[in-house]
Motif scaffolding. Sequence first.
Motif, PDB file in Angstrom:
ATOM      1  N   GLU A  66       0.821  -1.212   0.000  1.00  0.00           N
ATOM      2  CA  GLU A  66       0.000   0.000   0.000  1.00  0.00           C
ATOM      3  C   GLU A  66       0.854   1.262   0.000  1.00  0.00           C
ATOM      4  OE1 GLU A  66      -3.699   0.201  -0.111  1.00  0.00           O
ATOM      5  OE2 GLU A  66      -2.819  -1.560  -1.076  1.00  0.00           O
ATOM      6  N   TYR A  67       2.004   1.197   0.631  1.00  0.00           N
ATOM      7  CA  TYR A  67       2.895   2.349   0.597  1.00  0.00           C
ATOM      8  C   TYR A  67       3.341   2.630  -0.834  1.00  0.00           C
ATOM      9  CZ  TYR A  67       6.823   5.460   1.355  1.00  0.00           C
ATOM     10  OH  TYR A  67       7.671   6.540   1.279  1.00  0.00           O
ATOM     11  N   GLU A  68       3.690   1.582  -1.540  1.00  0.00           N
ATOM     12  CA  GLU A  68       4.118   1.731  -2.930  1.00  0.00           C
ATOM     13  C   GLU A  68       3.011   2.323  -3.787  1.00  0.00           C
ATOM     14  OE1 GLU A  68       6.677   1.690  -6.111  1.00  0.00           O
ATOM     15  OE2 GLU A  68       7.128   1.261  -4.008  1.00  0.00           O
ATOM     16  N   ARG A  69       1.788   1.919  -3.516  1.00  0.00           N
ATOM     17  CA  ARG A  69       0.650   2.379  -4.323  1.00  0.00           C
ATOM     18  C   ARG A  69       0.232   3.796  -3.962  1.00  0.00           C
ATOM     19  NH1 ARG A  69      -5.022   2.336  -4.144  1.00  0.00           N
ATOM     20  NH2 ARG A  69      -5.052   1.492  -2.021  1.00  0.00           N
ATOM     21  N   LEU A  70       0.233   4.124  -2.677  1.00  0.00           N
ATOM     22  CA  LEU A  70      -0.307   5.408  -2.215  1.00  0.00           C
ATOM     23  C   LEU A  70       0.738   6.501  -2.051  1.00  0.00           C
ATOM     24  CD1 LEU A  70      -2.664   3.932   0.527  1.00  0.00           C
ATOM     25  CD2 LEU A  70      -3.348   4.785  -1.727  1.00  0.00           C
ATOM     26  N   GLN A  71       1.988   6.109  -1.767  1.00  0.00           N
ATOM     27  CA  GLN A  71       3.069   7.069  -1.539  1.00  0.00           C
ATOM     28  C   GLN A  71       2.689   8.141  -0.504  1.00  0.00           C
ATOM     29  OE1 GLN A  71       6.332   7.020  -3.118  1.00  0.00           O
ATOM     30  NE2 GLN A  71       5.553   4.950  -3.424  1.00  0.00           N
ATOM     31  N   PRO A  72       2.298   7.733   0.696  1.00  0.00           N
ATOM     32  CA  PRO A  72       1.929   8.712   1.730  1.00  0.00           C
ATOM     33  C   PRO A  72       3.144   9.464   2.247  1.00  0.00           C
ATOM     34  CG  PRO A  72       2.073   6.549   2.687  1.00  0.00           C
ATOM     35  CD  PRO A  72       2.267   6.357   1.201  1.00  0.00           C
ATOM     36  N   ASP A  73       2.895  10.625   2.828  1.00  0.00           N
ATOM     37  CA  ASP A  73       3.992  11.397   3.422  1.00  0.00           C
ATOM     38  C   ASP A  73       4.476  10.758   4.712  1.00  0.00           C
ATOM     39  OD1 ASP A  73       3.999  13.551   1.495  1.00  0.00           O
ATOM     40  OD2 ASP A  73       2.110  14.212   2.398  1.00  0.00           O
ATOM     41  N   VAL A  74       3.545  10.205   5.487  1.00  0.00           N
ATOM     42  CA  VAL A  74       3.892   9.617   6.777  1.00  0.00           C
ATOM     43  C   VAL A  74       3.097   8.332   6.982  1.00  0.00           C
ATOM     44  CG1 VAL A  74       3.927   9.928   9.294  1.00  0.00           C
ATOM     45  CG2 VAL A  74       4.370  11.881   7.793  1.00  0.00           C
ATOM     46  N   VAL A  75       3.764   7.307   7.503  1.00  0.00           N
ATOM     47  CA  VAL A  75       3.102   6.069   7.916  1.00  0.00           C
ATOM     48  C   VAL A  75       3.011   6.099   9.436  1.00  0.00           C
ATOM     49  CG1 VAL A  75       3.198   3.551   7.968  1.00  0.00           C
ATOM     50  CG2 VAL A  75       4.045   4.795   5.964  1.00  0.00           C
ATOM     51  N   VAL A  76       1.779   6.113   9.957  1.00  0.00           N
ATOM     52  CA  VAL A  76       1.558   6.100  11.404  1.00  0.00           C
ATOM     53  C   VAL A  76       1.102   4.700  11.774  1.00  0.00           C
ATOM     54  CG1 VAL A  76       0.237   7.048  13.326  1.00  0.00           C
ATOM     55  CG2 VAL A  76       0.929   8.534  11.438  1.00  0.00           C
ATOM     56  N   MET A  77       1.857   4.025  12.633  1.00  0.00           N
ATOM     57  CA  MET A  77       1.534   2.625  12.877  1.00  0.00           C
ATOM     58  C   MET A  77       1.747   2.179  14.311  1.00  0.00           C
ATOM     59  SD  MET A  77       4.702   0.635  11.078  1.00  0.00           S
ATOM     60  CE  MET A  77       4.093  -0.909  11.733  1.00  0.00           C
ATOM     61  N   ASP A  78       0.956   1.167  14.677  1.00  0.00           N
ATOM     62  CA  ASP A  78       1.087   0.513  15.970  1.00  0.00           C
ATOM     63  C   ASP A  78       2.161  -0.563  15.863  1.00  0.00           C
ATOM     64  OD1 ASP A  78       0.612  -0.189  18.586  1.00  0.00           O
ATOM     65  OD2 ASP A  78      -1.256  -1.249  18.182  1.00  0.00           O
ATOM     66  N   LEU A  79       2.622  -1.058  16.994  1.00  0.00           N
ATOM     67  CA  LEU A  79       3.581  -2.162  16.991  1.00  0.00           C
ATOM     68  C   LEU A  79       2.909  -3.505  17.247  1.00  0.00           C
ATOM     69  CD1 LEU A  79       6.725  -0.844  18.921  1.00  0.00           C
ATOM     70  CD2 LEU A  79       6.369  -1.002  16.449  1.00  0.00           C
ATOM     71  N   SER A  80       1.845  -3.491  18.055  1.00  0.00           N
ATOM     72  CA  SER A  80       1.186  -4.745  18.447  1.00  0.00           C
ATOM     73  C   SER A  80       0.103  -5.116  17.450  1.00  0.00           C
ATOM     74  CB  SER A  80       0.586  -4.604  19.851  1.00  0.00           C
ATOM     75  OG  SER A  80       1.585  -4.326  20.791  1.00  0.00           O
ATOM     76  N   MET A  81       0.483  -5.915  16.473  1.00  0.00           N
ATOM     77  CA  MET A  81      -0.458  -6.382  15.461  1.00  0.00           C
ATOM     78  C   MET A  81      -0.232  -7.860  15.214  1.00  0.00           C
ATOM     79  SD  MET A  81      -0.474  -3.339  12.606  1.00  0.00           S
ATOM     80  CE  MET A  81       1.303  -3.412  12.355  1.00  0.00           C
ATOM     81  N   PRO A  82      -1.283  -8.596  14.849  1.00  0.00           N
ATOM     82  CA  PRO A  82      -1.095 -10.017  14.519  1.00  0.00           C
ATOM     83  C   PRO A  82      -0.284 -10.162  13.234  1.00  0.00           C
ATOM     84  CG  PRO A  82      -3.314  -9.293  13.970  1.00  0.00           C
ATOM     85  CD  PRO A  82      -2.681  -8.174  14.725  1.00  0.00           C
ATOM     86  N   GLY A  83       0.144 -11.355  12.940  1.00  0.00           N
ATOM     87  CA  GLY A  83       0.941 -11.565  11.737  1.00  0.00           C
ATOM     88  C   GLY A  83       2.391 -11.206  11.977  1.00  0.00           C
ATOM     89  N   ILE A  84       2.979 -10.480  11.059  1.00  0.00           N
ATOM     90  CA  ILE A  84       4.407 -10.171  11.167  1.00  0.00           C
ATOM     91  C   ILE A  84       4.704  -9.138  12.248  1.00  0.00           C
ATOM     92  CG2 ILE A  84       4.832 -10.768   8.758  1.00  0.00           C
ATOM     93  CD1 ILE A  84       4.988  -7.775   8.141  1.00  0.00           C
ATOM     94  N   GLY A  85       3.691  -8.411  12.696  1.00  0.00           N
ATOM     95  CA  GLY A  85       3.898  -7.444  13.768  1.00  0.00           C
ATOM     96  C   GLY A  85       4.508  -6.136  13.287  1.00  0.00           C
ATOM     97  N   GLY A  86       4.536  -5.168  14.198  1.00  0.00           N
ATOM     98  CA  GLY A  86       4.982  -3.837  13.832  1.00  0.00           C
ATOM     99  C   GLY A  86       6.450  -3.695  13.508  1.00  0.00           C
TER     100      GLY A  86
END
Length: 217
Positions: free
Chosen positions: A46-66
């Motif tokens: 999604e970063y590649e597609r959207l090219q946002p200025d800033v990615v705001v993200m949590d660390l605690s997520m299922p899967g590969i994690g933050g």
Amino acid sequence: MNQNRISILLVDDHEVVRAGFRILLLSQPFIGEIKEVNRGELVAQEYERLQPDVVVMDLSMPGIGGLETIRRLYRQAPKAVILVYSFHDEPVYVERALQAGAKGYVSKNSAAEVLAEAVRTVAQGKRYIEQALLPEICDVRHRDIECYREVVDLLSPREFDVFCRLAGGMTVHEAARDLCLGYKTVANYNTKIKSKLKVNTAAELANIAVILGVIKP
């Protein structure tokens, strides 16, 4: 940034949390479009597609994690601006997020305006670490130049003046005379500076100053 408005990719696995962040961020006039992702595996794509200025993200997520998400995105797009916004405020999480490639770190326990200011700061190419976290993560034993810079930034202009003189080899008396201050005043500054930098001796102050380039070895 499009017309000075910051576009954001918001990454969190909880829909309610994302909705709250969206409302909070959109209340700021400098925030533009916000897109959402609910798991780390989708971020790089999604970063590649959207090219946002800033990615705001949590660390605690299922899967590969933050943390792994940050590493993968940073490897793919080294210029990506990543701001972590997490309930984890322990030093190890802050350090690892920065090492993985994050440009900033804010605790979810912080005031709403802190997140907004952090977004604006990292979007300008600067690092942002919530001040409440700095004394904990920046133990001078780590010998981390970026860490030292962050802590030294906490010194007031006068404290920095005293720091430079004491680190350069002056005694408290000499620094007081050089700065036209009283001995007790400089002694108090000396105590505050050592407390902020988590050191006990003038030699340790000198070591930090050398690493930062404030004085020559």
